[in-house]
Motif scaffolding. Structure first.
Motif, mmCIF file in Angstrom:
data_model
loop_
_atom_site.group_PDB
_atom_site.id
_atom_site.type_symbol
_atom_site.label_atom_id
_atom_site.label_comp_id
_atom_site.label_asym_id
_atom_site.label_seq_id
_atom_site.Cartn_x
_atom_site.Cartn_y
_atom_site.Cartn_z
ATOM 1 N N ALA A 1 0.861 -1.189 0.000
ATOM 2 C CA ALA A 1 0.000 0.000 0.000
ATOM 3 C C ALA A 1 0.894 1.235 0.000
ATOM 4 O O ALA A 1 1.912 1.273 0.703
ATOM 5 C CB ALA A 1 -0.924 0.007 1.209
ATOM 6 N N LEU A 2 0.524 2.240 -0.790
ATOM 7 C CA LEU A 2 1.343 3.446 -0.928
ATOM 8 C C LEU A 2 0.483 4.693 -0.769
ATOM 9 O O LEU A 2 -0.689 4.709 -1.150
ATOM 10 C CB LEU A 2 2.044 3.486 -2.290
ATOM 11 N N ASN A 3 1.095 5.741 -0.243
ATOM 12 C CA ASN A 3 0.418 7.035 -0.130
ATOM 13 C C ASN A 3 1.413 8.141 -0.415
ATOM 14 O O ASN A 3 2.554 8.109 0.055
ATOM 15 C CB ASN A 3 -0.181 7.235 1.258
ATOM 16 N N LEU A 4 0.979 9.154 -1.186
ATOM 17 C CA LEU A 4 1.802 10.315 -1.513
ATOM 18 C C LEU A 4 0.948 11.557 -1.321
ATOM 19 O O LEU A 4 -0.040 11.759 -2.029
ATOM 20 C CB LEU A 4 2.301 10.221 -2.956
ATOM 21 N N THR A 5 1.308 12.401 -0.342
ATOM 22 C CA THR A 5 0.542 13.606 -0.023
ATOM 23 C C THR A 5 1.477 14.808 -0.018
ATOM 24 O O THR A 5 2.151 15.080 0.985
ATOM 25 C CB THR A 5 -0.150 13.480 1.343
ATOM 26 N N PRO A 6 1.581 15.556 -1.143
ATOM 27 C CA PRO A 6 2.433 16.746 -1.160
ATOM 28 C C PRO A 6 1.880 17.828 -0.237
ATOM 29 O O PRO A 6 0.666 17.923 -0.025
ATOM 30 C CB PRO A 6 2.390 17.202 -2.623
ATOM 31 N N SER A 7 2.758 18.652 0.297
ATOM 32 C CA SER A 7 2.305 19.757 1.151
ATOM 33 C C SER A 7 1.722 20.894 0.327
ATOM 34 O O SER A 7 0.949 21.695 0.830
ATOM 35 C CB SER A 7 3.479 20.278 1.997
ATOM 36 N N GLY A 8 2.106 20.995 -0.943
ATOM 37 C CA GLY A 8 1.530 21.984 -1.848
ATOM 38 C C GLY A 8 0.923 21.284 -3.036
ATOM 39 O O GLY A 8 0.454 20.157 -2.952
ATOM 40 N N HIS A 9 0.939 21.972 -4.184
ATOM 41 C CA HIS A 9 0.447 21.326 -5.389
ATOM 42 C C HIS A 9 1.307 20.117 -5.738
ATOM 43 O O HIS A 9 0.806 19.055 -6.098
ATOM 44 C CB HIS A 9 0.445 22.315 -6.567
ATOM 45 N N VAL A 10 2.617 20.320 -5.710
ATOM 46 C CA VAL A 10 3.549 19.246 -6.010
ATOM 47 C C VAL A 10 4.620 19.225 -4.927
ATOM 48 O O VAL A 10 4.807 20.197 -4.195
ATOM 49 C CB VAL A 10 4.208 19.440 -7.394
ATOM 50 N N GLY A 11 5.312 18.105 -4.821
ATOM 51 C CA GLY A 11 6.315 17.987 -3.770
ATOM 52 C C GLY A 11 7.493 17.153 -4.219
ATOM 53 O O GLY A 11 7.599 16.733 -5.369
ATOM 54 N N GLY A 12 8.388 16.909 -3.266
ATOM 55 C CA GLY A 12 9.624 16.198 -3.571
ATOM 56 C C GLY A 12 9.676 14.791 -3.035
ATOM 57 O O GLY A 12 10.735 14.154 -3.096
ATOM 58 N N ASP A 13 8.570 14.267 -2.507
ATOM 59 C CA ASP A 13 8.539 12.899 -1.996
ATOM 60 C C ASP A 13 8.116 11.925 -3.093
ATOM 61 O O ASP A 13 7.402 12.292 -4.025
ATOM 62 C CB ASP A 13 7.540 12.767 -0.842
ATOM 63 N N LEU A 14 8.561 10.667 -2.943
ATOM 64 C CA LEU A 14 8.101 9.615 -3.843
ATOM 65 C C LEU A 14 8.276 8.270 -3.150
ATOM 66 O O LEU A 14 9.301 8.019 -2.510
ATOM 67 C CB LEU A 14 8.897 9.622 -5.147
ATOM 68 N N VAL A 15 7.257 7.447 -3.251
ATOM 69 C CA VAL A 15 7.343 6.051 -2.820
ATOM 70 C C VAL A 15 6.957 5.192 -4.012
ATOM 71 O O VAL A 15 6.176 5.614 -4.869
ATOM 72 C CB VAL A 15 6.417 5.760 -1.619
ATOM 73 N N GLY A 16 7.532 3.980 -4.070
ATOM 74 C CA GLY A 16 7.208 3.143 -5.218
ATOM 75 C C GLY A 16 7.734 1.734 -5.081
ATOM 76 O O GLY A 16 8.424 1.377 -4.108
ATOM 77 N N GLN A 17 7.377 0.925 -6.057
ATOM 78 C CA GLN A 17 7.810 -0.465 -6.112
ATOM 79 C C GLN A 17 8.012 -0.843 -7.573
ATOM 80 O O GLN A 17 7.444 -0.214 -8.476
ATOM 81 C CB GLN A 17 6.779 -1.376 -5.450
ATOM 82 N N PHE A 18 8.838 -1.822 -7.811
ATOM 83 C CA PHE A 18 9.021 -2.331 -9.170
ATOM 84 C C PHE A 18 9.282 -3.829 -9.103
ATOM 85 O O PHE A 18 9.921 -4.340 -8.187
ATOM 86 C CB PHE A 18 10.155 -1.596 -9.900
ATOM 87 N N ARG A 19 8.757 -4.522 -10.079
ATOM 88 C CA ARG A 19 8.954 -5.962 -10.170
ATOM 89 C C ARG A 19 10.258 -6.243 -10.911
ATOM 90 O O ARG A 19 10.511 -5.686 -11.975
ATOM 91 C CB ARG A 19 7.775 -6.600 -10.888
#
Length: 437
Positions: free
Chosen positions: A209-227
């Motif tokens: 399960a993943l969540n990405l919540t920028p503090s503004g319109h866009v942000g510098g965080d990223l979570v992810g997965q790859f097979r």
């Protein structure tokens, strides 16, 4: 034949203006208002004033009453008014109030001519909207000085109006640009959210399960997965320094280097001779990202990352921590464990050392990766949540599935900070390992 009384009045009225300068001194600045309205019920006084004003270069309009003066003001652009105080029907102050109520676009300078001089009478004139007074008999030099003073006021008012027009036009352009920028940023937010294409991924050996919540319109965080292949996956959480568009652009660039959609460009993978892929050592991947950032991207930004390669068959996990918050391992019946030993952020110094570490996952274990926007969230008193507070929240969500656990985390974080808008980007990944079927 002139009657004695009429002659006396004419002489008296003439004496009121005996000090007027009849010399032709028409040196009025052409940029100043050239039209003056003279309002007086006495024709003789109007003529005497008008004669001097015309000699000084003004275009003069005359009115015998306040009502006639208002009619002229509706037909002509009049910014200078000379009005007698005492007139039948409508007094000078009453005419001034009516003049002020006309709703003019520009300002009009109003001078009352009066023999009155008490403080109460002056207050009445000022309250009616008059700008200045001239006492009868009118002195030529004083009249010209008062007119010039009025012209300076009108000049300043005109300049202010011009500047207001410029400011309003600039604000209108800024508003248009802001609307366009806001639209672009909203689109950019959707595009950045698309980097996390799936937020709930189930497979035979577990669930992510993943969540990405920028503090503004866009942000510098990223979570992810790859097979990687049929028995290996990669998990990562990264945080680019700063906020806003530049951080988001760098995040998008880094997403391409860890993408499961384009494994040929994924720096965490090596291509085999048969066309398949195998995982590289996470420390070597981060070291190469560090070299790439310093060599090619030419940016002042840096980033932190936690990267793990998980063998779904054996539960063996090899990870690297590069300045990112410690990953949390939750095992039923045991307190949470912080994984990793810190490490250097990526993009600060050349040849920074990075080391991988190994963790053995058991069926039922939960791995949580997150950004410092969670642990550094502040309560109203300035106290940070920190790792201990996060562990309490995670412990309260241990029996929930991954997506519900993330919802619980965000709800608890909002309650802690007292706001649904966070000061920093917030991102998290929850991996529940169930083991091979």
């Amino acid at each position: 034949m002139i009657r004695p009384n009429s002659a006396a009045r004419a002489v008296a009225q003439t004496h009121q203006f005996e000090a007027l300068d009849w010399e032709d001194t028409s040196d009025t600045d052409p940029s100043l208002p050239q039209r003056v309205l003279v309002v007086d019920d006495s024709r003789m006084q109007r003529r005497l004033l008008s004669s001097s004003l015309r000699k000084w270069g003004y275009d003069v309009l005359e009115a015998a009453s306040g009502a006639d003066g208002l009619a002229l003001c509706k037909e002509h652009d009049i910014s200078l008014v000379l009005s007698d105080w005492v007139m039948p029907g409508m007094s000078g102050p009453e005419f001034c109030r009516a003049y002020r109520s006309m709703g003019r676009d520009d300002y009009g300078y109003f001078i009352l001519l009066t023999s009155k001089g008490s403080s109460d009478e002056i207050a009445e004139g000022l309250n009616s909207g008059a700008d200045d007074f001239l006492t009868k008999p009118v002195n030529s030099g004083e009249l010209r000085a008062r007119l010039r003073a009025g012209e300076r006021v009108l000049q300043m008012q005109a300049a202010l109006v011009d500047k207001n027009h410029i400011v309003n036009a600039a604000l209108s352009r800024i508003e248009t640009l802001y609307d366009a920028l806001n639209h672009d940023l909203s689109e950019a937010r959707h595009l950045q959210q698309s980097l996390v294409r799936e937020t709930d991924i189930e497979f035979a050996e577990g669930r992510i399960a993943l969540n990405l919540t920028p503090s503004g319109h866009v942000g510098g965080d990223l979570v992810g997965q790859f097979r990687i292949n049929d028995h290996q996956i990669g998990l990562f959480s990264l945080d680019v320094s700063g906020h806003g568009v530049t951080s988001a652009l760098m995040t998008a660039r880094l997403a391409g280097y860890l993408s499961g959609l384009t494994p040929n460009q994924n720096m965490a993978l090596d291509r085999m001779d048969d066309g398949s892929f195998k995982a590289r050592d996470p420390a070597q991947t981060v070291s190469d990202l560090n070299d790439l950032l310093l060599r090619e991207l030419e940016t002042e930004h840096y980033f932190t990352i936690a990267l793990s390669i998980v063998d779904l068959t054996t539960g063996r996990m090899r990870s690297v921590q590069a300045g990112h918050p410690h990953a949390v391992l939750q095992r039923r019946g045991y307190p949470p464990v912080l994984l990793g030993d810190g490490g250097m952020p990526v993009g600060l110094i050349s040849n920074a050392p990075y080391e991988s570490y190994e963790t053995q996952l058991r069926p039922g274990d939960r791995l949580v990766l997150y950004s410092d926007g969670i642990t550094e969230a502040e309560a109203a008193d300035g106290q940070m949540l920190e790792e201990d507070g996060l562990n309490i929240i995670l412990d309260g969500a241990r029996d929930k599935d991954g997506p519900d656990a993330l919802d619980h985390l965000l709800t608890a974080l909002s309650a802690y900070t007292g706001s649904t808008e966070f000061d920093d980007d917030v991102s998290a990944l929850v991996f529940d390992y169930t083991g091979p079927p």
